[in-house]
Design a protein around this motif. Structure first.
Motif, PDB file in Angstrom:
ATOM      1  N   PHE A  40       7.050  14.614  36.636  1.00  0.00           N
ATOM      2  CA  PHE A  40       6.720  13.233  36.532  1.00  0.00           C
ATOM      3  C   PHE A  40       8.179  12.658  36.324  1.00  0.00           C
ATOM      4  N   SER A  41       9.427  13.379  36.217  1.00  0.00           N
ATOM      5  CA  SER A  41      10.685  12.550  36.059  1.00  0.00           C
ATOM      6  C   SER A  41      11.300  12.910  37.477  1.00  0.00           C
ATOM      7  N   GLY A  42      10.837  13.387  38.478  1.00  0.00           N
ATOM      8  CA  GLY A  42      11.516  13.838  39.625  1.00  0.00           C
ATOM      9  C   GLY A  42      12.553  14.959  39.390  1.00  0.00           C
ATOM     10  N   GLY A  43      12.351  15.508  38.525  1.00  0.00           N
ATOM     11  CA  GLY A  43      13.383  16.738  37.999  1.00  0.00           C
ATOM     12  C   GLY A  43      13.454  18.039  38.923  1.00  0.00           C
ATOM     13  N   ASN A  44      12.313  18.177  39.844  1.00  0.00           N
ATOM     14  CA  ASN A  44      11.879  19.275  40.677  1.00  0.00           C
ATOM     15  C   ASN A  44      12.158  19.188  42.066  1.00  0.00           C
ATOM     16  N   GLN A  93       2.412   7.359  34.877  1.00  0.00           N
ATOM     17  CA  GLN A  93       3.420   7.526  33.770  1.00  0.00           C
ATOM     18  C   GLN A  93       3.466   5.799  33.088  1.00  0.00           C
ATOM     19  N   GLN A  94       2.845   5.096  33.845  1.00  0.00           N
ATOM     20  CA  GLN A  94       3.126   3.572  33.691  1.00  0.00           C
ATOM     21  C   GLN A  94       2.308   3.191  32.617  1.00  0.00           C
ATOM     22  N   PRO A  95       2.787   2.251  31.549  1.00  0.00           N
ATOM     23  CA  PRO A  95       1.758   1.934  30.511  1.00  0.00           C
ATOM     24  C   PRO A  95       0.935   0.854  30.888  1.00  0.00           C
ATOM     25  N   GLY A  96      -0.236   0.859  30.545  1.00  0.00           N
ATOM     26  CA  GLY A  96      -1.355  -0.294  30.904  1.00  0.00           C
ATOM     27  C   GLY A  96      -1.770   0.235  32.236  1.00  0.00           C
ATOM     28  N   ARG A  97      -2.185  -0.997  32.912  1.00  0.00           N
ATOM     29  CA  ARG A  97      -3.013  -0.778  34.178  1.00  0.00           C
ATOM     30  C   ARG A  97      -2.334  -1.214  35.382  1.00  0.00           C
ATOM     31  N   PRO A  98      -1.582  -0.500  36.215  1.00  0.00           N
ATOM     32  CA  PRO A  98      -0.514  -0.977  37.130  1.00  0.00           C
ATOM     33  C   PRO A  98      -1.047  -1.811  38.265  1.00  0.00           C
ATOM     34  N   GLY A 109      -2.510   6.239  30.425  1.00  0.00           N
ATOM     35  CA  GLY A 109      -1.718   4.701  30.426  1.00  0.00           C
ATOM     36  C   GLY A 109      -0.101   5.010  29.695  1.00  0.00           C
ATOM     37  N   ARG A 110       0.561   6.193  29.764  1.00  0.00           N
ATOM     38  CA  ARG A 110       1.855   6.346  29.051  1.00  0.00           C
ATOM     39  C   ARG A 110       2.095   7.744  29.747  1.00  0.00           C
ATOM     40  N   GLU A 111       3.379   8.193  29.252  1.00  0.00           N
ATOM     41  CA  GLU A 111       3.963   9.497  29.720  1.00  0.00           C
ATOM     42  C   GLU A 111       3.570  10.448  28.933  1.00  0.00           C
ATOM     43  N   LEU A 112       3.605  11.806  29.674  1.00  0.00           N
ATOM     44  CA  LEU A 112       2.971  12.779  28.923  1.00  0.00           C
ATOM     45  C   LEU A 112       3.935  13.173  27.707  1.00  0.00           C
ATOM     46  N   ARG A 113       3.397  13.669  26.758  1.00  0.00           N
ATOM     47  CA  ARG A 113       4.153  14.328  25.766  1.00  0.00           C
ATOM     48  C   ARG A 113       3.766  15.775  25.116  1.00  0.00           C
ATOM     49  N   GLN A 115      -2.868  17.224  37.332  1.00  0.00           N
ATOM     50  CA  GLN A 115      -3.136  17.922  35.815  1.00  0.00           C
ATOM     51  C   GLN A 115      -3.273  16.589  34.686  1.00  0.00           C
ATOM     52  N   LYS A 116      -2.269  15.832  34.965  1.00  0.00           N
ATOM     53  CA  LYS A 116      -2.453  14.869  33.988  1.00  0.00           C
ATOM     54  C   LYS A 116      -3.629  13.789  34.322  1.00  0.00           C
ATOM     55  N   GLY A 117      -4.184  13.503  35.353  1.00  0.00           N
ATOM     56  CA  GLY A 117      -5.285  12.950  35.574  1.00  0.00           C
ATOM     57  C   GLY A 117      -6.386  13.673  35.015  1.00  0.00           C
TER      58      GLY A 117
END
Lengths: 336, 336
Positions: B320-324, B250-255, B11-15, B50-52
């Motif tokens: 997750f930030s569209g950087g690639n 990446q979204q907080p909570g339940r989208p 429920g949040r961004e990777l750190r 991988q985040k999942g």
């Protein structure tokens, strides 16, 4: 008598004031032009889609205008015909609308047997209700023996037939309905394996208890929170047949979608919609099989007939409040 | 060196702090037991899934525990083998995880050619990225010549291959991506018919202009508002392939779910998810065809290789930030 659309009920509940009543327009009651038939309405079908037609939702039906005759499927009797193949006294089914008599193009009518139970059978079990259940379950749900089938709105016209066809196909059938009387009807009379009363039970938890291996086929008539909850319980390769969204139709504003839709990825599942008209070419085959099952007692079909075109708005509104069990019909007149 | 899961990013961004780094555990670097292989990692794949996996989302992979080696697909080189069919120096692909060397059961490894471009090809075009595009589009999307195919996340590893296979299948392909450089790449190099820069254009309106007859196949990598908008634009009998939901991860909570899901009823459409593993039995066939297309120049495949296992968390976060643009990979070591 006739009822016309006075207002679109978009994003809110239906109201009596959405309809305007008047005496039938004399221009629609002259003699039929070539290819037309003058039809006296005997019985009208009540369907959740009618609210969508009033709103022009989704663009899936011919668009309506304010002032149009309220559209409705019905069975009637030919008064006078200028179309080959139709004669006075014939029973016909088609889009008759909320009026006691009217001119209809013969091309949108089909003959139905001139029998006492024709009106209710043709509008329910052998009409869009039964055919929606038949083709939706068999062609989209693809039931296999041993599958767990969960039906929401299970005591309604479509849901009650879906569950019974599911039993014939070898499924374990769990119905979700509102109130103990409907649930008792499902399990004791229709042969559902289990019924959940969503008004007094936690449906999500009960489904987990009743179907620990998950739902193989989810037949959804209601949408909303119930659909979201049940999507959390699907099994691998589940088929989710989206038939209706009665919880959405009445909701103000734009209702949220099912957050658990993403579970179809984790479960390699399929969510699919359909219209009865997709199967128009096969409709006769479906009707023949449904009628056979009904005559053999393999399908119990129940309807609730409310008399009077004058109370048509109130009758239709009952559909959206869960007030009916089985197919809801309006009797306009007796056959001659 | 190895990275372990320190916290679940639910429920949040990777750190960066979600990972803990340490020197490799000596117990995993002894001699292999029978059936095991000691593998030195050459290259690792970066995948949204991988985040999942870190969150145990959906239960579709082997559950992870806090303290586990961070799971990742990779290509490595055999250092020492106690498994028949594997010899020192062999190139292998499989779930190596974020570590520079480790013992792996031979049963989860497959041989890959000992060629210079093997690591990137096997993890990208011929790995889960390419196979997801191949089987998802051809088996779930069922493209027909003349179909309009819309791809979200079109400049990513999967999306860029989906669009090119769609072109080969005779579709008109519209890609949605972020930024003019990605859009230029799609149309000028990959042969997409059109590209929409969602950062500077109204994608919903542009799709209506570019595809006035609607979307026949919607390939969705992103979910969220974009999916909802595009569901309003589907054509009759559309297929919506749900591949990812990067906007959700990446979204907080339940989208929220897509409110327009109900459009699948009006359009008799199908929304379906899948896992690459559904097609494991056919993977070799898919790889052979993808490799042939690549060698013939029919598929342009791009990857972006970032050096260093020490910055693996930062590299993964770029996904997750569209950087690639194209497939994102981590080079850990050179082959010997």
């Amino acid at each position: 008598m006739e009822w016309r659309i006075a207002a679109r009920p978009t994003g809110r509940e239906l109201r009596v004031e959405d309809f305007s009543r008047s005496e039938s327009d004399p221009s629609t009651q002259g003699h039929p032009a070539p290819g037309e038939v003058l039809v006296r309405t005997l019985m009208l079908s009540c369907d959740p889609a009618q609210k969508g037609w009033m709103e022009n939702a989704g663009g899936y039906a011919a668009p309506t205008e304010i002032g149009d005759i309220m559209p409705a499927g019905g069975v009637g009797q030919v008064v006078e015909s200028a179309a080959s193949g139709f004669s006075a006294g014939d029973f016909v089914a088609g889009p008759l609308g909320w009026r006691d008599v009217g001119l209809v193009p013969a091309s949108v009518l089909r003959h139905v047997p001139r029998e006492a139970d024709s009106p209710q059978l043709q509008l329910g079990l052998l009409g869009s209700t039964g055919l929606t259940a038949y083709f939706g379950l068999l062609r989209i749900g693809l039931p296999q023996p041993g599958d767990t089938l969960v039906v929401t709105g299970a005591a309604g016209g479509v849901g009650s037939i879906v569950g019974q066809i599911g039993k014939m196909a070898g499924c374990r059938v769990i119905g979700i309905a509102g109130g103990p009387e409907k649930c008792r009807w499902l399990t004791e009379e229709l042969g559902f394996d289990a019924a959940i009363d969503y008004k007094s039970e936690n449906a999500k938890r009960r489904v987990k208890e009743l179907a620990p291996e998950g739902i193989d086929i989810l037949w959804d008539n209601v949408g909303g929170q119930m659909l979201d909850d049940l999507l959390a319980r699907i099994a691998r390769k589940a088929r989710i047949v989206i038939c209706g969204g009665i919880a959405r139709y009445q909701q103000p504003g734009r209702p949220a979608g099912p957050a658990n839709y993403f579970n179809i990825v984790f479960k390699s599942a399929r969510m699919e919609g359909f219209l009865m008209s997709d199967f128009a070419a096969e409709a006769d085959e479906g009707r023949a099989r449904l009628l056979k099952w009904y005559r053999e007692g393999k399908i119990i079909y129940r309807d609730e007939i409310v008399d009077g075109l004058d109370t048509a708005p109130q009758t239709l509104m009952r559909l959206f409040s869960g007030g009916n069990t089985g197919k809801l019909l309006i009797r306009v007149a007796e056959p001659t």
